[in-house]
Every structure is written in structure tokens, then in C-alpha cells.
Design an enzyme around this catalytic site. Structure first.
Site, PDB file in Angstrom:
ATOM      1  N   HIS A 101       0.803  -1.227   0.000  1.00 39.36           N
ATOM      2  CA  HIS A 101       0.000   0.000   0.000  1.00 39.36           C
ATOM      3  C   HIS A 101       0.840   1.284   0.000  1.00 39.36           C
ATOM      4  O   HIS A 101       0.297   2.372  -0.190  1.00 39.36           O
ATOM      5  CB  HIS A 101      -0.992  -0.012   1.165  1.00 39.36           C
ATOM      6  CG  HIS A 101      -2.348   0.499   0.782  1.00 39.36           C
ATOM      7  ND1 HIS A 101      -3.509   0.135   1.422  1.00 39.36           N
ATOM      8  CD2 HIS A 101      -2.729   1.379  -0.196  1.00 39.36           C
ATOM      9  CE1 HIS A 101      -4.545   0.760   0.867  1.00 39.36           C
ATOM     10  NE2 HIS A 101      -4.091   1.526  -0.118  1.00 39.36           N
ATOM     11  N   ASP A 129     -10.088  -0.876   3.265  1.00 37.00           N
ATOM     12  CA  ASP A 129      -8.922  -1.461   3.934  1.00 37.00           C
ATOM     13  C   ASP A 129      -9.309  -1.923   5.342  1.00 37.00           C
ATOM     14  O   ASP A 129     -10.138  -1.290   5.991  1.00 37.00           O
ATOM     15  CB  ASP A 129      -7.842  -0.355   4.031  1.00 37.00           C
ATOM     16  CG  ASP A 129      -6.434  -0.887   4.240  1.00 37.00           C
ATOM     17  OD1 ASP A 129      -6.274  -1.859   4.995  1.00 37.00           O
ATOM     18  OD2 ASP A 129      -5.503  -0.306   3.659  1.00 37.00           O
ATOM     19  N   HIS A 165      -7.151  -1.728   7.601  1.00 44.96           N
ATOM     20  CA  HIS A 165      -6.335  -0.812   8.411  1.00 44.96           C
ATOM     21  C   HIS A 165      -6.579   0.632   7.961  1.00 44.96           C
ATOM     22  O   HIS A 165      -7.103   0.864   6.870  1.00 44.96           O
ATOM     23  CB  HIS A 165      -4.854  -1.151   8.250  1.00 44.96           C
ATOM     24  CG  HIS A 165      -4.542  -2.612   8.424  1.00 44.96           C
ATOM     25  ND1 HIS A 165      -4.578  -3.510   7.369  1.00 44.96           N
ATOM     26  CD2 HIS A 165      -4.226  -3.322   9.527  1.00 44.96           C
ATOM     27  CE1 HIS A 165      -4.286  -4.717   7.822  1.00 44.96           C
ATOM     28  NE2 HIS A 165      -4.073  -4.641   9.126  1.00 44.96           N
ATOM     29  N   ASP A 172      -3.974   2.908   7.811  1.00 44.98           N
ATOM     30  CA  ASP A 172      -2.750   3.375   7.140  1.00 44.98           C
ATOM     31  C   ASP A 172      -2.491   4.852   7.411  1.00 44.98           C
ATOM     32  O   ASP A 172      -2.055   5.607   6.542  1.00 44.98           O
ATOM     33  CB  ASP A 172      -2.818   3.095   5.625  1.00 44.98           C
ATOM     34  CG  ASP A 172      -2.878   1.604   5.318  1.00 44.98           C
ATOM     35  OD1 ASP A 172      -2.647   0.792   6.242  1.00 44.98           O
ATOM     36  OD2 ASP A 172      -3.162   1.239   4.163  1.00 44.98           O
ATOM     37  N   HIS A 203       4.004   0.864   4.534  1.00 46.00           N
ATOM     38  CA  HIS A 203       2.654   0.651   3.977  1.00 46.00           C
ATOM     39  C   HIS A 203       1.558   0.996   4.976  1.00 46.00           C
ATOM     40  O   HIS A 203       0.387   1.043   4.596  1.00 46.00           O
ATOM     41  CB  HIS A 203       2.482  -0.772   3.409  1.00 46.00           C
ATOM     42  CG  HIS A 203       2.446  -1.866   4.427  1.00 46.00           C
ATOM     43  ND1 HIS A 203       1.942  -3.119   4.150  1.00 46.00           N
ATOM     44  CD2 HIS A 203       2.855  -1.914   5.715  1.00 46.00           C
ATOM     45  CE1 HIS A 203       2.047  -3.885   5.230  1.00 46.00           C
ATOM     46  NE2 HIS A 203       2.598  -3.181   6.181  1.00 46.00           N
ATOM     47  N   ASP A 208      -7.519  -2.306  -0.868  1.00 47.15           N
ATOM     48  CA  ASP A 208      -6.547  -3.208  -0.247  1.00 47.15           C
ATOM     49  C   ASP A 208      -7.201  -4.582  -0.126  1.00 47.15           C
ATOM     50  O   ASP A 208      -8.331  -4.692   0.349  1.00 47.15           O
ATOM     51  CB  ASP A 208      -6.175  -2.647   1.133  1.00 47.15           C
ATOM     52  CG  ASP A 208      -5.027  -3.383   1.798  1.00 47.15           C
ATOM     53  OD1 ASP A 208      -5.000  -4.629   1.748  1.00 47.15           O
ATOM     54  OD2 ASP A 208      -4.160  -2.713   2.390  1.00 47.15           O
ATOM     55  N   ASP A 263      -6.894  -6.782   1.918  1.00 43.02           N
ATOM     56  CA  ASP A 263      -7.252  -7.222   3.268  1.00 43.02           C
ATOM     57  C   ASP A 263      -8.535  -6.573   3.795  1.00 43.02           C
ATOM     58  O   ASP A 263      -8.970  -6.865   4.908  1.00 43.02           O
ATOM     59  CB  ASP A 263      -6.079  -7.076   4.251  1.00 43.02           C
ATOM     60  CG  ASP A 263      -5.670  -5.646   4.514  1.00 43.02           C
ATOM     61  OD1 ASP A 263      -6.519  -4.742   4.484  1.00 43.02           O
ATOM     62  OD2 ASP A 263      -4.467  -5.427   4.769  1.00 43.02           O
ATOM     63  N   GLU A 289      -1.663  -4.786  -2.188  1.00 46.53           N
ATOM     64  CA  GLU A 289      -1.384  -5.760  -1.119  1.00 46.53           C
ATOM     65  C   GLU A 289      -1.687  -7.209  -1.496  1.00 46.53           C
ATOM     66  O   GLU A 289      -1.631  -8.081  -0.634  1.00 46.53           O
ATOM     67  CB  GLU A 289      -2.111  -5.387   0.187  1.00 46.53           C
ATOM     68  CG  GLU A 289      -1.613  -4.097   0.841  1.00 46.53           C
ATOM     69  CD  GLU A 289      -0.269  -4.230   1.565  1.00 46.53           C
ATOM     70  OE1 GLU A 289       0.190  -5.375   1.771  1.00 46.53           O
ATOM     71  OE2 GLU A 289       0.332  -3.181   1.887  1.00 46.53           O
TER      72      GLU A 289
HETATM   73 MN    MN Z   1      -3.616  -0.853   3.367  1.00 45.36          MN
END
Ligand code: MN
Length: 324
Positions: free
Chosen positions: A105, A132, A134, A136, A149, A236, A238, A281
Site C-alpha cells: 500500500h 482497507d 487498516h 494506514d 505501507h 486493499d 485485506d 497488497e
Molecule cells: Mn492498506
């Protein structure tokens, strides 16, 4: 709704320098193998593949990638970010729709910079939808791991704590109040405080459970429309539940379902406000038989107009009986 043909510019950024787990550098090739270009051509878009940006191969005798120093990895990230920003900016000036395929990322430091610089010359506000697990939004000061990332949004929003090496003419700026993060379920303590104080919209999994994707996405899209803005989407792998997307290095349970993810993409397509995209990712080394790569290709196809019923499947055409 008919698909409007677009010129789509694919730009791979083959790197895992921003991550602690290796393998995301193989992401661009895996997305091509999974049929990304064919899926877009099927929707009658024009596709130009610009290949991959990457760092020069190490000199013989250099330490293996697993032993690279943090400084070397940061140099890789920033060199690629600058090149991604310049290249992406050119593609946008030419009227293309850039699709940045990572890579980890950290490549969004460059892709979002490209969008910010381009929109700055047109006086168009930039909005970012960060899909995402997360946020970030760490800085070198708040980050528990130091992995870059986990920091692109904080850098792009102008957070302090990044030294001079992070700054250059390539770096664009976005307004933290124009950032929405959807699918979040893993946020670090100091990162959470930063997000709150900067007014970033965080649509976490609980909000999605309670209110549903449709109501939440309508809010995001309305704000972009009302401002006449450009929406950059950063997807992303994830964000999705690990059960359907195992091919990532930082998986978190309890993610978006298959239909929730597609619905987000379908609504984004219908909105007509999206002008650029990251797909990041994907770690083919950790993927199960291309399952996550295929899912990402299908999600991108939804963003570019693929629907379950197809475009022309109205009753009139059915009545002619000429097509089976
Ligand atoms: Mn990310």
C-alpha cells in the site's frame, strides 16, 4: 445503466518495500494472470498496459531482500512513489483512468500524489475512499512497526513526523476531511487519536454491520458529487474477509463479505465520480490458487461496469429471440 467506454491505463508498481512480509511485489503479474486486462476489454474499455515500475536489480553480492536495512527499503518506497506520481500525473493529463496495481500500500503515496497534483491544476477537490482493514494513518512517530505501507494516508494528509526525504515536488496533498476509510477493523492506539483529531471518516465493520453498505456509501458518494470532486479509490485486498481473500500479508478476521465488496464497487460505478484506482497488497505467494487475485479482478470489473444482468438484457431484446 450502459457502460461508458473509458481509456484505462494500467501501471504496475512491483514492490513490497513498504511491507514486512515479502511477496506483494508479484501482485501486478498475478492480477494480469487472473485476467484483469481481458475483464476490462470484455466491458469494451480501451486498455493500455504500461508494464511495471520496479527498482533496479541489486548488484551481485548485495544482501538478500530479507536482510535489507530500513533505510534501503525507504529509498525504494520513495523512489517508486516519485516515479508513480510523475507517470500517473501524465496519464491523468492525457485523459486516462489510471489503475495502479501494487505492490504494497505504500505505492499510494505516489498514486494519490498524482491525482492530487492533477486535480490541483484543474481546481477540482480530491476525495479518497480507502477500502482497507487498516487505516494506514501512522507516522514514523506513531507506527509500532515502522513499515511504510501503514503510513501513506498520514503522509498525504500532511502529518508531521516525516523527515525531508519524504518530501519533494512529487508529493501531493489531500485534505484529511475528504478521506473515508471503509472496512476498518485494526487501528493502532495513537493512529486512532490522529484519525479523530483530523476529521477522517472511519466506516468500521461495526457501522457496516449496523447500517449496511448502501446507506454508508450513499453518504460518501453524495459528498463527492456535491463538491464536484474526483474520487480516488484505494482497494486493499485485506479489506475483504480472509475466508474469501487469503492472499495478503496482514490479514484481519471479520472483513467485508463477497457481496458487500461487490456492492461497494457497483455503487461506485453507478456514481460516475471515480477517476482513479489502486489495487494493492495482493500477495500471490500467500494466495490460495489465485482465489484472491480472481476476486480482485472481479471487483475491478464491477467498478468498471460489470453487472449481474449485463447491459442490454432488457425485455425488448429478449423478445426478438435472435440471441440465445
Ligand atoms: Mn492498506
Amino acid at each position: 445503466m450502459a457502460v461508458k467506454s473509458k481509456r484505462i491505463d494500467l501501471l504496475g508498481i512491483a514492490t513490497a518495500a513498504g511491507a514486512s512480509v515479502r511477496g506483494a511485489g508479484m501482485g501486478p503479474e498475478a492480477l494480469r494472470v487472473a485476467g484483469l486486462i481481458e475483464a476490462l476489454l470484455d466491458l469494451e474499455h480501451e486498455v493500455i498496459d504500461h508494464g511495471d515500475l520496479r527498482r533496479a536489480p541489486p548488484s551481485p553480492g548485495a544482501s538478500p531482500a530479507s536482510q535489507r536495512l530500513p533505510d534501503e527499503r525507504r529509498n525504494d518506497v520513495l523512489d517508486l512513489a516519485a516515479r508513480t506520481s510523475d507517470h500517473g500525473c501524465e496519464l491523468l493529463q492525457q485523459g486516462g483512468f489510471p489503475v495502479f496495481i501494487g505492490g504494497d500500500h505504500s505505492i499510494a503515496m505516489g498514486s494519490v500524489s498524482a491525482v492530487a497534483r492533477h486535480c490541483d491544476t484543474r481546481g477540482k477537490p480530491v476525495f479518497v475512499l480507502w477500502i482497507d482493514a487498516h487505516a494506514d494513518f501512522n507516522t514514523p512517530i506513531t507506527s509500532p512497526t515502522g513499515n511504510l505501507h501503514g503510513m501513506p494516508l498520514a503522509l498525504l494528509c500532511g502529518e508531521p513526523g516525516f523527515d525531508d526525504s519524504f518530501h519533494g515536488p512529487w508529493l501531493g496533498r489531500i485534505d484529511s476531511r475528504n478521506v473515508s476509510i471503509i472496512g476498518a477493523r485494526s487501528i493502532d492506539r495513537d493512529e486512532r487519536r490522529l484519525l479523530q483529531s483530523r476529521g477522517v471518516e472511519v466506516i468500521d465493520m461495526r457501522k457496516i454491520d449496523e447500517l449496511g453498505v448502501v446507506a454508508l456509501m450513499r453518504g460518501v458518494i453524495e459528498r463527492v458529487k456535491n463538491a464536484g470532486g474526483h474520487l480516488h479509490v484505494s482497494l486493499d485486498v485485506d479489506a475483504m474477509d480472509p475466508a474469501i481473500a487469503p492472499g495478503g500479508g496482514t490479514l484481519v478476521p471479520g472483513g467485508l463479505s463477497y457481496r458487500e465488496a461487490h456492492l461497494i464497487m457497483e455503487m461506485l460505478h453507478d456514481s460516475g465520480v471515480v477517476g482513479s484506482l489502486d489495487v494493492v497488497e495482493l500477495n500471490p505467494f500467500l494466495d490460495h490458487g489465485g482465489q484472491s487475485a480472481t476476486l480482485l479482478v472481479d471487483l475491478v470489473a464491477s467498478l468498471f461496469g460489470r453487472t449481474i444482468m449485463g447491459e442490454e438484457a432488457g425485455p425488448m431484446e429478449f423478445a426478438t429471440g435472435e440471441d440465445s
